[in-house]
Design a protein around this motif. Sequence first.
Motif, mmCIF file in Angstrom:
data_model
loop_
_atom_site.group_PDB
_atom_site.id
_atom_site.type_symbol
_atom_site.label_atom_id
_atom_site.label_comp_id
_atom_site.label_asym_id
_atom_site.label_seq_id
_atom_site.Cartn_x
_atom_site.Cartn_y
_atom_site.Cartn_z
ATOM 1 N N LEU A 8 8.196 8.001 -7.754
ATOM 2 C CA LEU A 8 7.840 6.792 -8.504
ATOM 3 C C LEU A 8 7.697 5.599 -7.564
ATOM 4 C CD1 LEU A 8 7.295 5.532 -11.285
ATOM 5 C CD2 LEU A 8 9.763 5.098 -11.485
ATOM 6 N N TYR A 9 8.555 5.515 -6.549
ATOM 7 C CA TYR A 9 8.429 4.432 -5.569
ATOM 8 C C TYR A 9 7.125 4.564 -4.783
ATOM 9 C CZ TYR A 9 9.029 1.581 -1.449
ATOM 10 O OH TYR A 9 8.818 0.670 -0.445
ATOM 11 N N LEU A 10 6.801 5.768 -4.354
ATOM 12 C CA LEU A 10 5.560 5.964 -3.615
ATOM 13 C C LEU A 10 4.352 5.637 -4.479
ATOM 14 C CD1 LEU A 10 6.377 9.307 -1.755
ATOM 15 C CD2 LEU A 10 6.238 7.019 -0.754
ATOM 16 N N ASN A 23 16.533 7.050 0.944
ATOM 17 C CA ASN A 23 17.570 6.494 0.073
ATOM 18 C C ASN A 23 17.039 5.183 -0.497
ATOM 19 O OD1 ASN A 23 19.776 5.264 -1.150
ATOM 20 N ND2 ASN A 23 21.219 5.836 0.467
ATOM 21 N N LEU A 24 16.832 5.130 -1.818
ATOM 22 C CA LEU A 24 16.250 3.946 -2.447
ATOM 23 C C LEU A 24 17.141 2.717 -2.279
ATOM 24 C CD1 LEU A 24 15.047 5.894 -5.567
ATOM 25 C CD2 LEU A 24 13.526 4.748 -3.952
ATOM 26 N N PHE A 25 18.445 2.911 -2.148
ATOM 27 C CA PHE A 25 19.352 1.781 -1.913
ATOM 28 C C PHE A 25 19.075 1.101 -0.575
ATOM 29 C CE2 PHE A 25 22.002 3.898 -5.104
ATOM 30 C CZ PHE A 25 22.535 2.820 -5.814
ATOM 31 N N LYS A 26 18.548 1.851 0.381
ATOM 32 C CA LYS A 26 18.370 1.312 1.730
ATOM 33 C C LYS A 26 17.034 0.607 1.935
ATOM 34 C CE LYS A 26 21.643 4.189 4.220
ATOM 35 N NZ LYS A 26 21.908 4.969 5.452
ATOM 36 N N LEU A 27 16.211 0.568 0.891
ATOM 37 C CA LEU A 27 14.982 -0.221 0.976
ATOM 38 C C LEU A 27 15.309 -1.706 0.964
ATOM 39 C CD1 LEU A 27 12.798 1.717 -1.605
ATOM 40 C CD2 LEU A 27 12.370 1.604 0.864
ATOM 41 N N ARG A 28 14.538 -2.478 1.693
ATOM 42 C CA ARG A 28 14.638 -3.941 1.592
ATOM 43 C C ARG A 28 14.033 -4.386 0.264
ATOM 44 N NH1 ARG A 28 13.738 -7.075 6.867
ATOM 45 N NH2 ARG A 28 12.458 -8.317 5.452
ATOM 46 N N ALA A 29 14.579 -5.452 -0.304
ATOM 47 C CA ALA A 29 14.082 -5.931 -1.593
ATOM 48 C C ALA A 29 12.607 -6.313 -1.528
ATOM 49 C CB ALA A 29 14.918 -7.128 -2.067
ATOM 50 N N ASP A 30 12.153 -6.838 -0.378
ATOM 51 C CA ASP A 30 10.752 -7.245 -0.275
ATOM 52 C C ASP A 30 9.814 -6.049 -0.073
ATOM 53 O OD1 ASP A 30 11.320 -6.656 2.351
ATOM 54 O OD2 ASP A 30 11.002 -8.682 3.118
ATOM 55 N N GLN A 31 10.367 -4.843 -0.029
ATOM 56 C CA GLN A 31 9.556 -3.627 0.013
ATOM 57 C C GLN A 31 9.397 -3.009 -1.380
ATOM 58 O OE1 GLN A 31 11.922 -1.415 2.823
ATOM 59 N NE2 GLN A 31 10.897 -2.294 4.610
ATOM 60 N N VAL A 32 9.927 -3.701 -2.387
ATOM 61 C CA VAL A 32 9.917 -3.217 -3.766
ATOM 62 C C VAL A 32 9.108 -4.191 -4.618
ATOM 63 C CG1 VAL A 32 11.347 -2.682 -5.780
ATOM 64 C CG2 VAL A 32 12.173 -2.124 -3.478
ATOM 65 N N MET A 33 8.209 -3.663 -5.453
ATOM 66 C CA MET A 33 7.426 -4.535 -6.326
ATOM 67 C C MET A 33 8.161 -4.810 -7.640
ATOM 68 S SD MET A 33 3.502 -4.244 -7.749
ATOM 69 C CE MET A 33 3.815 -3.146 -9.123
ATOM 70 N N ILE A 34 8.614 -3.773 -8.339
ATOM 71 C CA ILE A 34 9.382 -3.926 -9.574
ATOM 72 C C ILE A 34 10.704 -3.217 -9.366
ATOM 73 C CG2 ILE A 34 9.480 -3.484 -12.053
ATOM 74 C CD1 ILE A 34 6.446 -3.529 -12.123
ATOM 75 N N TRP A 65 8.170 2.974 4.772
ATOM 76 C CA TRP A 65 9.429 2.299 4.445
ATOM 77 C C TRP A 65 10.466 3.288 3.903
ATOM 78 C CZ3 TRP A 65 6.412 -2.047 1.479
ATOM 79 C CH2 TRP A 65 5.876 -2.943 2.409
ATOM 80 N N ILE A 66 10.055 4.197 3.017
ATOM 81 C CA ILE A 66 11.036 5.114 2.446
ATOM 82 C C ILE A 66 11.506 6.115 3.501
ATOM 83 C CG2 ILE A 66 9.391 6.826 1.536
ATOM 84 C CD1 ILE A 66 12.613 5.596 -0.189
ATOM 85 N N ARG A 67 10.612 6.472 4.428
ATOM 86 C CA ARG A 67 11.020 7.353 5.536
ATOM 87 C C ARG A 67 12.035 6.645 6.426
ATOM 88 N NH1 ARG A 67 6.336 8.283 7.154
ATOM 89 N NH2 ARG A 67 6.224 6.788 8.885
ATOM 90 N N GLU A 68 11.783 5.372 6.727
ATOM 91 C CA GLU A 68 12.718 4.602 7.559
ATOM 92 C C GLU A 68 14.045 4.374 6.850
ATOM 93 O OE1 GLU A 68 9.269 2.030 9.970
ATOM 94 O OE2 GLU A 68 10.385 1.117 8.319
ATOM 95 N N THR A 96 0.844 -1.194 0.000
ATOM 96 C CA THR A 96 0.000 0.000 0.000
ATOM 97 C C THR A 96 0.880 1.245 0.000
ATOM 98 O OG1 THR A 96 -0.065 0.182 2.409
ATOM 99 C CG2 THR A 96 -1.710 -1.254 1.356
ATOM 100 N N ARG A 97 0.309 2.360 -0.402
ATOM 101 C CA ARG A 97 1.060 3.609 -0.368
ATOM 102 C C ARG A 97 1.473 3.953 1.066
ATOM 103 N NH1 ARG A 97 1.886 8.211 -3.832
ATOM 104 N NH2 ARG A 97 2.626 9.939 -2.533
ATOM 105 N N GLU A 98 0.606 3.676 2.027
ATOM 106 C CA GLU A 98 0.936 3.966 3.426
ATOM 107 C C GLU A 98 2.167 3.186 3.866
ATOM 108 O OE1 GLU A 98 -2.112 3.245 2.278
ATOM 109 O OE2 GLU A 98 -2.979 5.263 2.490
ATOM 110 N N GLU A 99 2.258 1.913 3.441
ATOM 111 C CA GLU A 99 3.445 1.123 3.771
ATOM 112 C C GLU A 99 4.683 1.724 3.127
ATOM 113 O OE1 GLU A 99 2.056 -3.497 4.337
ATOM 114 O OE2 GLU A 99 1.944 -2.652 2.297
#
Length: 458
Positions: A371-373, A35-46, A28-31, A21-24
């Motif tokens: 784009l991530y959001l 930095n998009l590099f610091k996202l966990r892979a399972d927090q990314v759809m594509i 996640w991006i705030r946490e 969801t957008r809320e998630e």
Amino acid sequence: MQLPYCEPYKIKMTEAIRTSTREERERWIREAHYNLFKLRADQVMIDLLTDSGTESMSDRQWGAMMTADESYAGAASYYRLKAVIEKIFGMPYFLPTHQGRAAENVIFSTLLKEGDIVPGNSHFDTTKGHIEFRRAVAIDCTIDAAADTQRELPFKGEMDLEKLEAVLKKYPKEKIPCVVLTITNNTAGGQPVSMRNIKGTAELCRRYGIPLLIDSARFAQNAYFIKTREEGYADKTIKEIVREIYSYADIMTMSAKKDGIVNMGGILGMRSEELFRKASQFNIMFEGYVTYGGMTGRDMEALAIGLDENTEFEQLDARIRQVKLLGDLLDEYGIPYQRPAGGHAIFLDAKKILPNLPKEQFIAQTLGIELYLEAGIRGVEIGSILADRDPVTHENRYPKLELLRLTIPSRIYTDNHIRVIAAACRNVFERRESITSGYRITFEHPILRHFTVELEKI
């Protein structure tokens, strides 16, 4: 009726991806400190962050890994890979490394000293980082047309030979350990370099007695564009074109995780036995013994097959068609990107999409976060954050181009995924007027800061 195009492979395995969801995604991006590099892979759809080590290997590659020789010294897997490298590139000496930046570390440890000058066509991030870490200077000699994203040129990543010669004339030979030619030119938007320009660069280097180093991460894609765009090469095979390219080179570095279609690996190749001996000591110090370096036998077996397979036209064509499909859809929606579509990625022109955002607020990074959001799609900024600070003045560097790279890894996503990406870009583009502020840096390292930088929303 003419049959429609289909991919030259079958899919044998799938991996589930999670929608969110957008809320998630906002949390996640705030946490991740934006930095998009610091996202966990399972927090990314594509995941379009990179094609480096993320591509799908073939059954031949997986099969070859089962017969690998893991001997510390003199492994048969090393000699099989060595034979493939000599056959494809014509390089008689090579050292295996764990990835491309490791090959750069070894060769620049061998060649560079403080105050040296290294001209090139848009050095990529790790290349420039290794040069500047040694207090040497990287000078960009890319053609000016590369900065005009809407101009259509078949070879838009080329070296400006007049700029290069001016550098070679200005500095003594002893201050220029090598010239770096990157194919394709990633920083300029995955744009290729013509054989004519490769040959011209080599001729200048030889006239001034300077070695030519080819940064080869996407060499096969560059050969594809030579075949499809340059006069006189339509009837040549990709392997024939690659062999000619490297006949002009003295040294090659390669992140094999791109056009080698492997999860890990790098190559340092060279023609000089003397240079090989000097570089070997650094390879042993940083990577491992000369017959394995930073690679397992399994890695070397997979790479030997990957280099052979990915220098065939059909495999390259399937991947580059997907990149073009994304470009065609963006054209339909009126979204500006670096034209023409590159070999491995589409590079969105963030300055044109967000024209009212000041450069100090990191335009391309802002676009990437939006784009991530929007859809859980992760790209990567090729702009002011990646450009780092000037090593002398410590001021932020603001390059001519602010790009968001959407990298299409080979044999990973279907055309339906491409359509989702395009639709998400369209949604962000349509609400661009509402994006009125960007980000500021709260933490950064002095070199290659984009990997670990932390930001806050303004």
